[in-house]
Design a protein around this motif. Structure first.
Motif, PDB file in Angstrom:
ATOM      1  N   ARG A  88       9.606  -1.894  -9.684  1.00  0.00           N
ATOM      2  CA  ARG A  88       9.413  -3.344  -9.863  1.00  0.00           C
ATOM      3  C   ARG A  88       8.187  -3.838  -9.106  1.00  0.00           C
ATOM      4  O   ARG A  88       7.385  -4.612  -9.630  1.00  0.00           O
ATOM      5  CB  ARG A  88      10.660  -4.085  -9.367  1.00  0.00           C
ATOM      6  CG  ARG A  88      10.593  -5.601  -9.575  1.00  0.00           C
ATOM      7  CD  ARG A  88      11.825  -6.294  -9.021  1.00  0.00           C
ATOM      8  NE  ARG A  88      11.882  -6.264  -7.565  1.00  0.00           N
ATOM      9  CZ  ARG A  88      12.748  -5.556  -6.853  1.00  0.00           C
ATOM     10  NH1 ARG A  88      13.653  -4.797  -7.467  1.00  0.00           N
ATOM     11  NH2 ARG A  88      12.728  -5.596  -5.529  1.00  0.00           N
ATOM     12  N   ARG A  89       8.018  -3.355  -7.875  1.00  0.00           N
ATOM     13  CA  ARG A  89       6.912  -3.824  -7.039  1.00  0.00           C
ATOM     14  C   ARG A  89       5.571  -3.237  -7.450  1.00  0.00           C
ATOM     15  O   ARG A  89       4.528  -3.877  -7.263  1.00  0.00           O
ATOM     16  CB  ARG A  89       7.200  -3.468  -5.572  1.00  0.00           C
ATOM     17  CG  ARG A  89       8.280  -4.294  -4.909  1.00  0.00           C
ATOM     18  CD  ARG A  89       7.775  -5.665  -4.488  1.00  0.00           C
ATOM     19  NE  ARG A  89       6.712  -5.588  -3.505  1.00  0.00           N
ATOM     20  CZ  ARG A  89       6.915  -5.563  -2.188  1.00  0.00           C
ATOM     21  NH1 ARG A  89       8.142  -5.630  -1.695  1.00  0.00           N
ATOM     22  NH2 ARG A  89       5.888  -5.502  -1.353  1.00  0.00           N
ATOM     23  N   GLU A 139       2.109  -1.678   0.347  1.00  0.00           N
ATOM     24  CA  GLU A 139       1.179  -2.593  -0.311  1.00  0.00           C
ATOM     25  C   GLU A 139       0.000  -2.934   0.588  1.00  0.00           C
ATOM     26  O   GLU A 139      -1.133  -3.127   0.117  1.00  0.00           O
ATOM     27  CB  GLU A 139       1.920  -3.868  -0.719  1.00  0.00           C
ATOM     28  CG  GLU A 139       1.176  -4.722  -1.712  1.00  0.00           C
ATOM     29  CD  GLU A 139       2.063  -5.782  -2.325  1.00  0.00           C
ATOM     30  OE1 GLU A 139       1.816  -6.165  -3.477  1.00  0.00           O
ATOM     31  OE2 GLU A 139       3.007  -6.243  -1.651  1.00  0.00           O
ATOM     32  N   ALA A 144      13.388  -0.839  -6.907  1.00  0.00           N
ATOM     33  CA  ALA A 144      12.441  -1.690  -6.180  1.00  0.00           C
ATOM     34  C   ALA A 144      11.020  -1.142  -6.269  1.00  0.00           C
ATOM     35  O   ALA A 144      10.055  -1.903  -6.429  1.00  0.00           O
ATOM     36  CB  ALA A 144      12.876  -1.812  -4.719  1.00  0.00           C
ATOM     37  N   LEU A 197      18.393  -2.571   0.800  1.00  0.00           N
ATOM     38  CA  LEU A 197      17.364  -3.337   0.087  1.00  0.00           C
ATOM     39  C   LEU A 197      16.345  -3.911   1.071  1.00  0.00           C
ATOM     40  O   LEU A 197      15.130  -3.868   0.806  1.00  0.00           O
ATOM     41  CB  LEU A 197      18.004  -4.459  -0.722  1.00  0.00           C
ATOM     42  CG  LEU A 197      17.041  -5.321  -1.543  1.00  0.00           C
ATOM     43  CD1 LEU A 197      16.214  -4.474  -2.506  1.00  0.00           C
ATOM     44  CD2 LEU A 197      17.794  -6.410  -2.300  1.00  0.00           C
ATOM     45  N   GLU A 198      16.804  -4.416   2.212  1.00  0.00           N
ATOM     46  CA  GLU A 198      15.885  -4.934   3.230  1.00  0.00           C
ATOM     47  C   GLU A 198      14.936  -3.840   3.719  1.00  0.00           C
ATOM     48  O   GLU A 198      13.721  -4.047   3.838  1.00  0.00           O
ATOM     49  CB  GLU A 198      16.669  -5.492   4.425  1.00  0.00           C
ATOM     50  CG  GLU A 198      17.382  -6.798   4.183  1.00  0.00           C
ATOM     51  CD  GLU A 198      18.128  -7.256   5.423  1.00  0.00           C
ATOM     52  OE1 GLU A 198      17.956  -6.631   6.495  1.00  0.00           O
ATOM     53  OE2 GLU A 198      18.889  -8.233   5.333  1.00  0.00           O
ATOM     54  N   THR A 231      14.142  -1.081   2.167  1.00  0.00           N
ATOM     55  CA  THR A 231      13.267  -0.689   1.065  1.00  0.00           C
ATOM     56  C   THR A 231      12.117  -1.668   0.890  1.00  0.00           C
ATOM     57  O   THR A 231      10.945  -1.263   0.757  1.00  0.00           O
ATOM     58  CB  THR A 231      14.077  -0.586  -0.240  1.00  0.00           C
ATOM     59  OG1 THR A 231      15.108   0.398  -0.081  1.00  0.00           O
ATOM     60  CG2 THR A 231      13.179  -0.198  -1.415  1.00  0.00           C
ATOM     61  N   GLU A 232      12.419  -2.954   0.893  1.00  0.00           N
ATOM     62  CA  GLU A 232      11.370  -3.963   0.710  1.00  0.00           C
ATOM     63  C   GLU A 232      10.366  -3.919   1.858  1.00  0.00           C
ATOM     64  O   GLU A 232       9.158  -4.106   1.649  1.00  0.00           O
ATOM     65  CB  GLU A 232      11.989  -5.356   0.591  1.00  0.00           C
ATOM     66  CG  GLU A 232      12.835  -5.571  -0.665  1.00  0.00           C
ATOM     67  CD  GLU A 232      12.008  -5.593  -1.944  1.00  0.00           C
ATOM     68  OE1 GLU A 232      10.771  -5.560  -1.877  1.00  0.00           O
ATOM     69  OE2 GLU A 232      12.621  -5.654  -3.032  1.00  0.00           O
ATOM     70  N   ARG A 236       9.514  -1.266   3.550  1.00  0.00           N
ATOM     71  CA  ARG A 236       8.652  -0.094   3.346  1.00  0.00           C
ATOM     72  C   ARG A 236       7.634  -0.374   2.227  1.00  0.00           C
ATOM     73  O   ARG A 236       6.478   0.051   2.302  1.00  0.00           O
ATOM     74  CB  ARG A 236       9.485   1.142   2.993  1.00  0.00           C
ATOM     75  CG  ARG A 236      10.428   1.592   4.084  1.00  0.00           C
ATOM     76  CD  ARG A 236       9.789   1.700   5.443  1.00  0.00           C
ATOM     77  NE  ARG A 236       8.562   2.500   5.433  1.00  0.00           N
ATOM     78  CZ  ARG A 236       7.719   2.603   6.436  1.00  0.00           C
ATOM     79  NH1 ARG A 236       7.930   1.920   7.550  1.00  0.00           N
ATOM     80  NH2 ARG A 236       6.641   3.363   6.343  1.00  0.00           N
ATOM     81  N   LEU A 237       8.054  -1.100   1.195  1.00  0.00           N
ATOM     82  CA  LEU A 237       7.141  -1.430   0.106  1.00  0.00           C
ATOM     83  C   LEU A 237       6.074  -2.421   0.563  1.00  0.00           C
ATOM     84  O   LEU A 237       4.917  -2.343   0.133  1.00  0.00           O
ATOM     85  CB  LEU A 237       7.922  -1.987  -1.083  1.00  0.00           C
ATOM     86  CG  LEU A 237       8.879  -0.992  -1.754  1.00  0.00           C
ATOM     87  CD1 LEU A 237       9.709  -1.685  -2.822  1.00  0.00           C
ATOM     88  CD2 LEU A 237       8.118   0.182  -2.344  1.00  0.00           C
ATOM     89  N   ASP A 238       6.447  -3.341   1.450  1.00  0.00           N
ATOM     90  CA  ASP A 238       5.447  -4.252   2.031  1.00  0.00           C
ATOM     91  C   ASP A 238       4.378  -3.459   2.777  1.00  0.00           C
ATOM     92  O   ASP A 238       3.171  -3.743   2.654  1.00  0.00           O
ATOM     93  CB  ASP A 238       6.118  -5.231   3.007  1.00  0.00           C
ATOM     94  CG  ASP A 238       6.966  -6.281   2.307  1.00  0.00           C
ATOM     95  OD1 ASP A 238       6.804  -6.457   1.089  1.00  0.00           O
ATOM     96  OD2 ASP A 238       7.801  -6.910   2.987  1.00  0.00           O
TER      97      ASP A 238
END
Length: 399
Positions: free
Chosen positions: A367-368, A134, A364, A123-124, A126-127, A129-131
Motif C-alpha cells: 500500500r505504501r 521512505e 502495508a 501495525l504501528e 510496521t508503519e 519501519r515504512l516511514d
C-alpha cells in the motif's frame, strides 16, 4: 535409492532442488543416506508426511535423530554423544508427556486476546519501519529495514525482552543457523544466548510486565532453567522464520508481476496470499526429522525401529496430489492444509502470530510503495542456501 543424499543448492530461487521434485514423481517415501552414514528415509509426499508427524511412534528427541545435512553432522554428534544436552524448557525437541506439559503452559500464554491485542502494535511497528524506509536513501535493503526488525520487535515485546538488547541474540542466532559454522561455534552461540536469558530472568522477576515471560514467571511452574529454555526457543524461532518469510515472500512477489498485480488490485486476497506464500516457499531446506521408536509402516514402506525419517517440506508442500499445479505461485489458490507450520503435537505454537505479522506487513508494504521493485537483477539477490532457514541475505529495493 541408498545413494541419495541431501543438498541445499537450488536451480531456481523459489523452487526446491529438482532432484527431490523428480523423486516425488516416483513415490512418497525413499531410502536416503544421512550425513553420518545412517541409512534412513526421506518423505516427499503430503499424506505420508502428515502420517509421520501425527504418529507418536516417531520421536522428536534430538539424541535419537541423524543429521540429513552434512553441515549439521558435527552438532548432531555432540548431542547424540551426550556431551551437550539441550536445556530443559526447549520443548520443541521433546516427546509427550514432557512436551505436553510445556505446550499446555505456553498455550495459556498465547491467548486469542493477547494475539489480537498485538495486531494494533504490529501495525504501528510496521508503519514506523515504512516511514524510515521512505526517508532513507535508495536503494534500501528490505531485509535490514523491514523484514528483520518487524518480527524482532514483535517477539521482543511479546516475551518482554528489551529490543535495544537484541544484538545479544541476533548475531548469535546467525551463527546457530549458519550451515557453515563449526559445531563448537554453534554451541558457543547457543551458550551466549542462554547466558543473556539467564541474566534477564532475575530482572523480569524484580520488574514484571504484561508480557509472556512475566506471565510464565508468575505462574510459578517453571524453574529458571526451564524459563530460559522456553524463552530461547520462542526468541529464535519467533524472529528468524517470519523475517525470512517477509524477505523471501517480497522477493517472490516482485519476481512475479502477474501475482503482484493481482494482490495490488484486490487487497482482500491478503489472507489467501499469506497461506500460498507459506506453502510455495516453505523456508526450510529439509525437515523436520523424526526417529522411529518401533517398526512403523508408512505408505507401504517398513520404517525400522531406530531409523530416522526426514521430511522435505518444500517438495511436500507442492505435492500435486494435495495441491494440483503446486509448482506455480497462485495467490487465489486455497492452500489450506500446507505443512509449513508442521502438523500434530509439534505444530507451530506461534503460527497465528506469524500469520498476523505477514498479513499486516505485506499489505502495508504494498500500500505504501505501489512502485516497489527490485534494485538489482533478480539473479543477483543473495540467497540463504548456507543457512538452516532459507530466505535472502539482502533484498535491495527501490520505488
Amino acid at each position: 535409492m541408498t545413494g541419495l543424499t541431501m543438498s541445499t543448492e537450488r536451480e531456481r530461487p523459489f523452487d526446491p532442488p529438482d532432484t527431490y521434485a523428480r523423486l516425488r514423481e516416483r513415490g512418497t517415501v525413499h531410502r536416503m543416506r544421512f550425513a553420518d552414514g545412517h541409512e534412513g528415509w526421506l518423505v516427499t509426499g503430503h499424506a505420508a508426511a502428515r502420517a509421520v508427524l501425527a504418529d507418536p511412534r516417531f520421536s522428536n528427541r534430538p539424541e535419537l535423530a541423524h543429521p540429513p545435512l552434512a553441515a549439521r553432522a558435527g552438532l548432531t554428534e555432540e548431542i547424540r554423544s551426550q556431551e551437550f544436552k539441550l536445556p530443559p524448557g526447549f520443548f520443541l525437541r521433546t516427546d509427550a508427556p514432557e512436551h505436553t506439559r510445556y505446550r499446555r503452559l505456553l498455550t495459556g500464554q498465547f491467548t486469542v486476546r493477547r494475539m489480537k491485542g498485538l495486531e494494533a502494535r504490529i501495525l504501528e511497528i510496521t508503519e514506523a519501519r515504512l516511514d524510515a524506509m521512505e526517508a532513507a536513501e535508495r536503494p534500501v535493503d528490505l531485509v535490514d529495514a523491514f523484514a528483520l526488525p518487524i518480527p524482532s520487535l514483535v517477539i521482543c515485546e511479546l516475551l518482554g525482552v528489551p529490543y535495544e538488547e537484541r544484538a545479544a541474540f541476533q548475531d548469535d542466532t546467525k551463527v546457530m543457523l549458519s550451515l557453515e559454522a563449526k559445531a563448537d561455534e554453534a554451541l558457543a552461540a547457543i551458550g551466549h544466548v542462554f547466558a543473556y536469558l539467564n541474566g534477564l530472568i532475575p530482572r523480569k522477576r524484580e520488574h514484571p510486565g504484561d508480557d509472556l515471560l512475566s506471565g510464565l514467571i508468575e505462574g510459578g511452574e517453571l524453574s529458571d532453567d526451564e524459563l530460559a529454555g522456553v524463552a530461547f526457543l520462542l526468541l529464535v524461532a519467533g524472529h528468524e522464520t517470519t523475517a525470512n518469510m517477509l524477505g523471501l515472500g517480497t522477493y517472490a512477489l516482485l519476481a512475479d508481476p502477474v501475482q503482484l498485480a493481482a494482490l495490488r488490485d484486490d487487497p482482500s486476497l491478503i489472507d489467501n496470499a499469506v497461506e500460498e506464500l507459506l506453502r510455495y516457499l516453505s523456508i526450510v531446506h529439509v525437515g523436520p526429522v523424526r526417529a522411529a521408536l518401533e517398526d512403523v509402516e508408512v505408505d507401504g514402506h517398513l520404517i525400522r525401529k531406530g531409523e530416522s525419517v526426514a521430511l522435505h517440506l518444500p517438495v511436500i508442500n507442492r505435492d500435486p496430489a494435495k495441491f494440483p499445479g503446486g509448482d506455480a505461485l497462485d495467490l487465489t489458490r486455497s492452500a489450506t492444509g500446507h505443512l509449513a507450520f508442521g502438523h500434530g503435537i509439534h505444530q507451530c505454537l506461534g503460527q497465528q502470530l506469524a500469520r498476523s505479522e505477514m498479513r499486516i506487513a505485506f499489505a502495508a508494504l504494498l500500500r505504501r510503495f505501489p512502485g516497489l521493485r527490485l534494485a538489482v537483477p533478480a539473479d543477483e539477490v543473495p540467497l540463504r542456501t548456507d543457512m538452516g532457514v532459507y530466505g535472502v541475505h539482502r533484498l535491495p529495493v527501490t520505488w
